[in-house]
Design a protein around this motif. Sequence first.
Motif, PDB file in Angstrom:
ATOM      1  N   ALA A   1      35.386  74.818  43.639  1.00  0.00           N
ATOM      2  CA  ALA A   1      35.578  75.391  45.158  1.00  0.00           C
ATOM      3  C   ALA A   1      37.287  74.998  45.299  1.00  0.00           C
ATOM      4  N   ARG A   2      37.603  73.638  44.898  1.00  0.00           N
ATOM      5  CA  ARG A   2      38.827  73.346  45.142  1.00  0.00           C
ATOM      6  C   ARG A   2      40.100  73.967  44.131  1.00  0.00           C
ATOM      7  N   GLU A   3      39.508  74.506  42.934  1.00  0.00           N
ATOM      8  CA  GLU A   3      40.317  75.204  41.985  1.00  0.00           C
ATOM      9  C   GLU A   3      40.782  76.581  43.043  1.00  0.00           C
ATOM     10  N   ILE A   4      39.484  77.292  43.198  1.00  0.00           N
ATOM     11  CA  ILE A   4      39.686  78.573  44.037  1.00  0.00           C
ATOM     12  C   ILE A   4      40.720  78.366  45.229  1.00  0.00           C
ATOM     13  N   LEU A   5      40.406  77.428  46.054  1.00  0.00           N
ATOM     14  CA  LEU A   5      41.323  77.205  47.252  1.00  0.00           C
ATOM     15  C   LEU A   5      42.823  76.919  46.908  1.00  0.00           C
ATOM     16  N   ALA A   6      42.956  76.401  45.652  1.00  0.00           N
ATOM     17  CA  ALA A   6      44.147  76.101  45.002  1.00  0.00           C
ATOM     18  C   ALA A   6      44.929  77.332  44.733  1.00  0.00           C
ATOM     19  N   GLN A   7      44.002  78.266  44.005  1.00  0.00           N
ATOM     20  CA  GLN A   7      44.638  79.431  43.692  1.00  0.00           C
ATOM     21  C   GLN A   7      44.756  80.470  44.771  1.00  0.00           C
ATOM     22  N   VAL A   8      44.484  80.220  45.896  1.00  0.00           N
ATOM     23  CA  VAL A   8      44.719  81.172  47.072  1.00  0.00           C
ATOM     24  C   VAL A   8      45.785  80.408  48.066  1.00  0.00           C
ATOM     25  N   GLY A   9      46.342  79.597  47.501  1.00  0.00           N
ATOM     26  CA  GLY A   9      47.191  78.801  48.104  1.00  0.00           C
ATOM     27  C   GLY A   9      47.029  77.649  49.340  1.00  0.00           C
ATOM     28  N   LEU A  10      45.503  77.258  49.279  1.00  0.00           N
ATOM     29  CA  LEU A  10      45.301  76.234  50.263  1.00  0.00           C
ATOM     30  C   LEU A  10      44.763  74.870  49.598  1.00  0.00           C
ATOM     31  N   GLY A  11      45.422  74.584  48.448  1.00  0.00           N
ATOM     32  CA  GLY A  11      45.120  73.267  47.816  1.00  0.00           C
ATOM     33  C   GLY A  11      45.437  72.039  48.522  1.00  0.00           C
ATOM     34  N   ASP A  12      46.624  72.169  49.460  1.00  0.00           N
ATOM     35  CA  ASP A  12      46.778  71.272  50.287  1.00  0.00           C
ATOM     36  C   ASP A  12      46.110  71.325  51.684  1.00  0.00           C
ATOM     37  N   ARG A  13      45.214  71.866  51.938  1.00  0.00           N
ATOM     38  CA  ARG A  13      44.650  72.250  53.361  1.00  0.00           C
ATOM     39  C   ARG A  13      43.077  72.034  53.288  1.00  0.00           C
ATOM     40  N   LEU A  14      42.348  71.258  52.442  1.00  0.00           N
ATOM     41  CA  LEU A  14      41.129  71.000  52.175  1.00  0.00           C
ATOM     42  C   LEU A  14      40.498  70.324  53.370  1.00  0.00           C
ATOM     43  N   ARG A  15      41.286  69.476  53.911  1.00  0.00           N
ATOM     44  CA  ARG A  15      40.654  68.767  55.245  1.00  0.00           C
ATOM     45  C   ARG A  15      40.923  69.308  56.433  1.00  0.00           C
ATOM     46  N   HIS A  16      41.626  70.386  56.544  1.00  0.00           N
ATOM     47  CA  HIS A  16      42.006  71.069  57.741  1.00  0.00           C
ATOM     48  C   HIS A  16      40.754  71.717  58.458  1.00  0.00           C
ATOM     49  N   LEU A  17      40.773  71.821  59.895  1.00  0.00           N
ATOM     50  CA  LEU A  17      39.944  72.755  60.380  1.00  0.00           C
ATOM     51  C   LEU A  17      40.383  73.844  60.927  1.00  0.00           C
ATOM     52  N   PRO A  18      39.552  75.063  60.810  1.00  0.00           N
ATOM     53  CA  PRO A  18      40.094  76.352  61.196  1.00  0.00           C
ATOM     54  C   PRO A  18      41.354  76.451  62.187  1.00  0.00           C
ATOM     55  N   GLU A  19      41.083  75.570  63.305  1.00  0.00           N
ATOM     56  CA  GLU A  19      42.143  75.643  64.251  1.00  0.00           C
ATOM     57  C   GLU A  19      43.514  75.249  64.110  1.00  0.00           C
ATOM     58  N   GLN A  20      43.563  74.485  62.769  1.00  0.00           N
ATOM     59  CA  GLN A  20      44.815  74.253  62.309  1.00  0.00           C
ATOM     60  C   GLN A  20      45.379  75.147  61.400  1.00  0.00           C
ATOM     61  N   LEU A  21      44.862  76.148  61.340  1.00  0.00           N
ATOM     62  CA  LEU A  21      45.509  77.199  60.281  1.00  0.00           C
ATOM     63  C   LEU A  21      45.965  78.327  60.959  1.00  0.00           C
ATOM     64  N   SER A  22      46.848  79.169  60.226  1.00  0.00           N
ATOM     65  CA  SER A  22      47.273  80.198  60.904  1.00  0.00           C
ATOM     66  C   SER A  22      46.279  81.329  60.596  1.00  0.00           C
ATOM     67  N   GLY A  23      46.270  82.619  61.102  1.00  0.00           N
ATOM     68  CA  GLY A  23      45.567  83.772  60.677  1.00  0.00           C
ATOM     69  C   GLY A  23      45.439  83.887  59.502  1.00  0.00           C
TER      70      GLY A  23
END
Length: 301
Positions: free
Chosen positions: A146-168
């Motif tokens: 899961a972390r590998e895929i998140l890194a591939q979509v550019g979110l490797g540094d956002r694992l602990r963020h909640l949706p409200e802390q993210l852009s659309g």
Amino acid sequence: MTTPATHRTATGPRPAGTPHPAEALRLVKVSKVYGGGGADGNAVTALDGVTLSLPAGSFTAVMGPSGSGKSTLLQCAAGLERPDHGLVMVDGAEMTGGTEAELTKFRRRRIGFVFQEYNLMPTLTVEENTTLPLKLAGRRVNRARAREILAQVGLGDRLRHLPEQLSGGQRQRVAIARALVAEPNVIFADEPTGALDMRSAREVLGLLQQMVRAFGRTVVMVTHDPVAASYADAVQFLADGRLAGALASPSVDAVAERLAHLGDALEAPDRRPLDPRPTSPAATAPDTTDAPAAPARPFGA
């Protein structure tokens, strides 16, 4: 990226190296009518005998005028609605039969979703939202994957963020990672760029292309935007509940011209049935209209 050791078939895992079936998605004479019909004339034919075949590893956009059947086609093809008549097959396995529990299990194993509104759980982190489908299906959660895929979509540094802390755009990337982590056969995207700015929309469309080219998935995207459709390998057009031709390697101008033609034909007071002749060898000629969308479901339901 590593290739999964097995791919699922109707009867179980398929050994690595075995070719995918030629068809990832097939609809045969699929029809859907809403309303009671009869003398009151309230029945709405949403799909009218639609037959469609999409090859594995393809990116197809579905377009048409308002009320053409785009949403109903997606819902029936994805198992969110049961067609009144016809057959839906995903990766060679029939989906239209069985109980609701069996249909839910089928969706969780074979189908992924990317929605316009993201459908993320607000109290879960990025990583937790991404692995949620696996937990709902009772499958083992591979956090490293899961972390590998998140890194591939550019979110490797956002694992602990909640949706409200993210852009659309970042929220939609989570939705894409969530769809990929379950390794579905077909991923359905419903207006995935409708709530995004231009830059974020382009990034998301590039990731949808990557789903096909790097991850080997089949993507079916409903959209009203000719720019979004131009990212697909082909566009299937709908009108009056039927297929109304297709474009291979679509350009923005060609898509916009075809949509304008369909709109003009539908507005003509004495119009004849739309010409179903395909505009490219990629088209299939049979038959689609849009009725009220099905009630929203919790993701993975």
